[in-house]
Write an enzyme that holds these catalytic residues in place. Structure first.
Site, PDB file in Angstrom:
ATOM      1  N   ALA A  18       0.815  -1.221   0.000  1.00 66.81           N
ATOM      2  CA  ALA A  18       0.000   0.000   0.000  1.00 66.81           C
ATOM      3  C   ALA A  18       0.846   1.267   0.000  1.00 66.81           C
ATOM      4  O   ALA A  18       0.333   2.349  -0.267  1.00 66.81           O
ATOM      5  CB  ALA A  18      -0.933   0.005   1.213  1.00 66.81           C
ATOM      6  N   ARG A  23      10.765   7.648  -1.950  1.00 68.05           N
ATOM      7  CA  ARG A  23      12.121   7.921  -2.451  1.00 68.05           C
ATOM      8  C   ARG A  23      12.349   7.436  -3.884  1.00 68.05           C
ATOM      9  O   ARG A  23      13.366   7.734  -4.497  1.00 68.05           O
ATOM     10  CB  ARG A  23      13.160   7.316  -1.494  1.00 68.05           C
ATOM     11  CG  ARG A  23      13.392   8.188  -0.269  1.00 68.05           C
ATOM     12  CD  ARG A  23      14.336   7.536   0.696  1.00 68.05           C
ATOM     13  NE  ARG A  23      13.697   6.452   1.439  1.00 68.05           N
ATOM     14  CZ  ARG A  23      14.354   5.537   2.132  1.00 68.05           C
ATOM     15  NH1 ARG A  23      15.663   5.547   2.162  1.00 68.05           N
ATOM     16  NH2 ARG A  23      13.684   4.598   2.778  1.00 68.05           N
ATOM     17  N   GLN A  83      -6.196  -0.310   1.978  1.00 62.92           N
ATOM     18  CA  GLN A  83      -5.790   0.421   3.189  1.00 62.92           C
ATOM     19  C   GLN A  83      -5.746   1.893   2.764  1.00 62.92           C
ATOM     20  O   GLN A  83      -4.763   2.352   2.186  1.00 62.92           O
ATOM     21  CB  GLN A  83      -4.409  -0.060   3.666  1.00 62.92           C
ATOM     22  CG  GLN A  83      -3.952   0.601   4.956  1.00 62.92           C
ATOM     23  CD  GLN A  83      -2.462   0.420   5.202  1.00 62.92           C
ATOM     24  OE1 GLN A  83      -1.675   0.224   4.273  1.00 62.92           O
ATOM     25  NE2 GLN A  83      -2.055   0.510   6.464  1.00 62.92           N
ATOM     26  N   LYS A 361       7.156  -7.509 -40.652  1.00 60.73           N
ATOM     27  CA  LYS A 361       5.982  -7.378 -39.765  1.00 60.73           C
ATOM     28  C   LYS A 361       4.855  -8.211 -40.352  1.00 60.73           C
ATOM     29  O   LYS A 361       4.623  -8.126 -41.565  1.00 60.73           O
ATOM     30  CB  LYS A 361       5.560  -5.916 -39.680  1.00 60.73           C
ATOM     31  CG  LYS A 361       4.514  -5.663 -38.631  1.00 60.73           C
ATOM     32  CD  LYS A 361       3.581  -4.525 -39.013  1.00 60.73           C
ATOM     33  CE  LYS A 361       2.670  -4.956 -40.129  1.00 60.73           C
ATOM     34  NZ  LYS A 361       1.734  -3.924 -40.551  1.00 60.73           N
ATOM     35  N   TYR A 376      11.892  -4.339 -46.834  1.00 61.50           N
ATOM     36  CA  TYR A 376      10.780  -4.252 -45.896  1.00 61.50           C
ATOM     37  C   TYR A 376       9.736  -5.280 -46.311  1.00 61.50           C
ATOM     38  O   TYR A 376       9.270  -5.266 -47.464  1.00 61.50           O
ATOM     39  CB  TYR A 376      10.146  -2.850 -45.884  1.00 61.50           C
ATOM     40  CG  TYR A 376       8.879  -2.855 -45.052  1.00 61.50           C
ATOM     41  CD1 TYR A 376       8.933  -3.122 -43.680  1.00 61.50           C
ATOM     42  CD2 TYR A 376       7.627  -2.668 -45.631  1.00 61.50           C
ATOM     43  CE1 TYR A 376       7.775  -3.195 -42.910  1.00 61.50           C
ATOM     44  CE2 TYR A 376       6.458  -2.733 -44.862  1.00 61.50           C
ATOM     45  CZ  TYR A 376       6.552  -3.003 -43.507  1.00 61.50           C
ATOM     46  OH  TYR A 376       5.410  -3.079 -42.751  1.00 61.50           O
ATOM     47  N   ALA A 390      17.626  -8.076 -53.138  1.00 58.16           N
ATOM     48  CA  ALA A 390      18.022  -6.935 -52.300  1.00 58.16           C
ATOM     49  C   ALA A 390      17.140  -5.732 -52.590  1.00 58.16           C
ATOM     50  O   ALA A 390      16.792  -5.454 -53.732  1.00 58.16           O
ATOM     51  CB  ALA A 390      19.479  -6.592 -52.569  1.00 58.16           C
ATOM     52  N   ASN A 396       2.643  -2.417 -48.368  1.00 55.82           N
ATOM     53  CA  ASN A 396       1.428  -3.025 -47.808  1.00 55.82           C
ATOM     54  C   ASN A 396       0.351  -2.012 -47.449  1.00 55.82           C
ATOM     55  O   ASN A 396      -0.766  -2.382 -47.142  1.00 55.82           O
ATOM     56  CB  ASN A 396       1.782  -3.841 -46.561  1.00 55.82           C
ATOM     57  CG  ASN A 396       2.456  -2.991 -45.496  1.00 55.82           C
ATOM     58  OD1 ASN A 396       3.140  -2.009 -45.804  1.00 55.82           O
ATOM     59  ND2 ASN A 396       2.277  -3.356 -44.253  1.00 55.82           N
ATOM     60  N   SER A 415      16.024  -7.790 -57.572  1.00 54.57           N
ATOM     61  CA  SER A 415      16.365  -6.697 -56.662  1.00 54.57           C
ATOM     62  C   SER A 415      15.571  -5.435 -56.963  1.00 54.57           C
ATOM     63  O   SER A 415      15.131  -5.210 -58.091  1.00 54.57           O
ATOM     64  CB  SER A 415      17.855  -6.372 -56.794  1.00 54.57           C
ATOM     65  OG  SER A 415      18.592  -7.494 -56.391  1.00 54.57           O
TER      66      SER A 415
HETATM   67  C1  UD1 Z   1       9.731  -2.430   7.592  1.00 55.18           C
HETATM   68  C2  UD1 Z   1       9.907  -2.982   8.992  1.00 55.18           C
HETATM   69  C3  UD1 Z   1      11.393  -3.043   9.310  1.00 55.18           C
HETATM   70  C4  UD1 Z   1      12.094  -3.918   8.277  1.00 55.18           C
HETATM   71  C5  UD1 Z   1      11.824  -3.397   6.886  1.00 55.18           C
HETATM   72  C6  UD1 Z   1      12.359  -4.370   5.856  1.00 55.18           C
HETATM   73  C7  UD1 Z   1       7.955  -2.255  10.237  1.00 55.18           C
HETATM   74  C8  UD1 Z   1       7.451  -1.337  11.273  1.00 55.18           C
HETATM   75  N1  UD1 Z   1       9.255  -2.132   9.945  1.00 55.18           N
HETATM   76  O1  UD1 Z   1      10.228  -1.113   7.628  1.00 55.18           O
HETATM   77  O2  UD1 Z   1      11.597  -3.579  10.594  1.00 55.18           O
HETATM   78  O3  UD1 Z   1      13.490  -3.930   8.531  1.00 55.18           O
HETATM   79  O4  UD1 Z   1      10.403  -3.260   6.659  1.00 55.18           O
HETATM   80  O5  UD1 Z   1      12.231  -3.838   4.568  1.00 55.18           O
HETATM   81  O6  UD1 Z   1       7.214  -3.066   9.751  1.00 55.18           O
HETATM   82  N2  UD1 Z   1       3.079  -0.809   3.815  1.00 55.18           N
HETATM   83  C9  UD1 Z   1       1.704  -0.845   3.715  1.00 55.18           C
HETATM   84  N3  UD1 Z   1       0.971  -0.023   4.505  1.00 55.18           N
HETATM   85  C10 UD1 Z   1       1.520   0.802   5.419  1.00 55.18           C
HETATM   86  C11 UD1 Z   1       2.935   0.834   5.523  1.00 55.18           C
HETATM   87  C12 UD1 Z   1       3.682   0.009   4.721  1.00 55.18           C
HETATM   88  O7  UD1 Z   1       1.155  -1.579   2.923  1.00 55.18           O
HETATM   89  O8  UD1 Z   1       0.768   1.510   6.095  1.00 55.18           O
HETATM   90  C13 UD1 Z   1       3.878  -1.691   2.949  1.00 55.18           C
HETATM   91  C14 UD1 Z   1       4.802  -0.944   2.014  1.00 55.18           C
HETATM   92  O9  UD1 Z   1       4.167  -0.711   0.774  1.00 55.18           O
HETATM   93  C15 UD1 Z   1       5.970  -1.918   1.875  1.00 55.18           C
HETATM   94  C16 UD1 Z   1       5.983  -2.645   3.203  1.00 55.18           C
HETATM   95  O10 UD1 Z   1       4.717  -2.450   3.787  1.00 55.18           O
HETATM   96  O11 UD1 Z   1       5.764  -2.843   0.853  1.00 55.18           O
HETATM   97  C17 UD1 Z   1       7.063  -2.123   4.131  1.00 55.18           C
HETATM   98  O12 UD1 Z   1       6.817  -0.758   4.391  1.00 55.18           O
HETATM   99  P1  UD1 Z   1       7.991   0.268   4.585  1.00 55.18           P
HETATM  100  O13 UD1 Z   1       7.425   1.586   4.863  1.00 55.18           O
HETATM  101  O14 UD1 Z   1       8.961   0.146   3.488  1.00 55.18           O
HETATM  102  O15 UD1 Z   1       8.602  -0.296   5.945  1.00 55.18           O
HETATM  103  P2  UD1 Z   1      10.030   0.014   6.477  1.00 55.18           P
HETATM  104  O16 UD1 Z   1      10.013   1.321   7.143  1.00 55.18           O
HETATM  105  O17 UD1 Z   1      11.030  -0.220   5.414  1.00 55.18           O
END
Ligand code: UD1
Ligand code: CA
Length: 482
Positions: A18, A23, A83, A361, A376, A390, A396, A415
């Site tokens: 979710a 980044r 979510q 194609k 072609y 050639a 087409n 050719s």
């Molecule tokens: C999480 C773990 C951390 C672990 C790391 C590994 C927790 C609190 N921390 O941190 O210990 O080392 O993953 O990569 O769990 N996501 C949701 N809904 C949310 C938040 C996140 O679906 O509300 C999903 C994100 O899309 C992602 C995954 O959960 O796929 C992890 O979320 P992310 O925010 O990357 O967690 P980290 O802070 O990396």
């Protein structure tokens, strides 16, 4: 007779997908970024297949409609659960379980951004979890640089105590290099109960899934750690530089596996093979080549250098050299290139040839048909052993519609011919070089449309006096008269 076979517990997979992945700085949600033939979440779902779960839930949120559309394509049996606000990994799993009130047995939770995870590791985590009868088991890894990750905190006797996010960690805990990979197995009932007790009392104000471990152990339930044999599998991906790093690692893994199965890869560092591709033993892949999508390469075929094959099927013993191909079929022992472009609907028969600087194609070349140079070929069928000279153009397109050209078996097209579709060249017919053919040429006939040649005597001397050409002509004339 009494059955002693113990039933494997029912399993449910929950994939967390979710988050936005800020980044990545992308309009595309992080989990939909591609990596050698699958999206990040596609790789995670593939690894999760090892759980042999009765149901799979994917928690979606950021750009949910895009993620859902992708799931409908790659994992139609998975259930997306929304979510709406991303209040943390614990909140995400809580919402998933709320949508599945009947779930019992083992719940496997996987972060959606851990694409190098192997199915074998998921299976090993589950085996460790179910054998130990723990309430929760986390996949951990020992890494050189744990920056940004949750740390696994163990007590003096080595038992898992809790998992602490870096932001919430003391300097002492930050020094731990054993990290939480974001992959877990839980007892469904205990998980459900613990999720109801999560607090948001942490630096991010989120419900942390990782807090479930401390909650369970504090009331006397066993919690465990399974350490991944290969830490690389647990690498997540937060920005595009990390994504490129994962891509290179996956490339090396895929290439190594193919080489061990009998494929020659001459320069693994510049060879990129999607995980969806299949290769046969003794295929040889030369440098700077990309094999993508539903591509397959037969035994003993030679691909590259500098070749891109997308959704292309290459038969045994074929050679495809410096070529770009998408949606084509190259028959056994056929040859293609260098510098050719095969487009969708191209089908080359056994020992067919598409030579240099040829674009095709919707073109079928029967066994042994040849288009050796600079042509072609669009919307055409070319019969067995026909030869296309050639510079031949299959015209087409009339500006509105596409039309088909049929060239019969063993026909010979000279050719620099334009075949103006719809048109048919019969079996064994010839077309004179330089013709523009808009009417059918019956079997065994010669079609010729060019004007008869006329030579104008003494033209160069009269019209281009004083040139090197006039000089050469005069010299030839003098020699002839001598
Ligand atoms: C999480 C773990 C951390 C672990 C790391 C590994 C927790 C609190 N921390 O941190 O210990 O080392 O993953 O990569 O769990 N996501 C949701 N809904 C949310 C938040 C996140 O679906 O509300 C999903 C994100 O899309 C992602 C995954 O959960 O796929 C992890 O979320 P992310 O925010 O990357 O967690 P980290 O802070 O990396
Ligand atoms: Ca992460």
């Amino acid at each position: 007779m009494e059955s002693r076979v113990s039933q494997a517990p029912r399993r449910t997979v929950v994939v967390l997908a979710a988050g936005e992945g800020k980044r990545m700085k992308s309009a595309t949600p992080k989990v939909l970024h591609p990596l050698l033939g699958r999206t990040l979440v596609g790789h995670v779902l593939a690894a999760a297949g090892a759980a042999e779960a009765t149901s799979t839930i994917v928690v979606v949120g950021h750009k949910a409609e895009l993620v859902q559309a992708h799931l409908a394509e790659v994992a139609p049996s998975a259930t997306p659960v929304l979510q709406a606000q991303q209040n943390g990994t614990g909140h995400a799993v809580r919402i998933a379980l709320d949508a599945a009130p009947d779930v019992t047995g083992t719940v496997v939770v996987l972060n959606g951004d851990v694409p190098l995870l192997r199915p074998e590791t998921v299976a090993a985590l589950l085996a460790a979890h179910e054998e130990s009868k723990a309430g929760a088991t986390v996949l951990a890894a020992e890494v050189a640089d744990p920056t940004g990750l949750g740390r696994v905190v163990r007590d003096v006797s080595g038992h898992l105590e809790r998992i602490v996010e870096e932001r919430d960690a003391s300097a002492e805990v930050r020094a731990i290099r054993e990290i939480n990979a974001g992959i877990y197995a839980f007892d469904a009932a205990l998980l459900r109960e613990a999720l109801g007790k999560l607090s948001t009392d942490n630096e991010q104000g989120e419900e942390y899934l990782t807090d479930v471990f401390e909650l369970l152990s504090s009331v006397g339930h066993a919690v465990g750690v399974y350490v991944a044999p290969d830490a690389e599998e647990t690498l997540g991906c937060n920005d595009r530089a990390e994504l490129a790093g994962l891509r290179a690692r996956l490339r090396d893994r895929v290439n190594a596996a193919w080489m061990r199965s009998g494929v020659s890869i001459l320069d693994p560092a510049t060879t990129w093979i999607d995980v969806t591709v299949t290769l046969s033993p003794d295929a040889e892949i030369d440098q700077n080549s990309q094999l993508l999508g539903a591509t397959s390469v037969g035994a003993g075929a030679i691909i590259g250098p500098d070749t891109t094959l997308i959704d292309t099927v290459v038969g045994d013993g074929a050679v495809v050299l410096r070529t770009h191909s998408i949606g084509a079929e190259v028959g056994p022992e056929a040859t293609v290139g260098p510098f050719s472009f095969l487009r969708p609907g191209t089908k080359l028969g056994r020992k067919a040839k598409v030579g240099g600087f040829v674009e095709t194609k919707n073109a079928e070349l029967a066994d042994g048909a040849k288009v050796p140079h600079l042509s072609y070929v669009g919307d055409a069928s070319i019969g067995a052993k026909a030869n296309i000279g050639a510079g031949t153009i299959f015209a087409n397109y009339d500006g509105v519609r596409k039309h088909r050209t049929v060239v019969g078996d063993a026909a010979f097209v000279g050719s620099d011919t334009v075949l103006i579709a719809p048109v048919e060249i019969g079996p064994g017919a010839y077309v004179a070089a330089g013709s523009a053919v808009g009417q059918d040429v019956p079997a065994g006939n010669l079609g010729i449309t060019r004007a008869p040649q006329r030579n104008v005597d003494g033209w160069t001397a009269r019209k281009r006096p004083g040139t090197v050409s006039a000089e050469a002509a005069a010299k030839a004339e003098a020699e002839r008269d001598a």
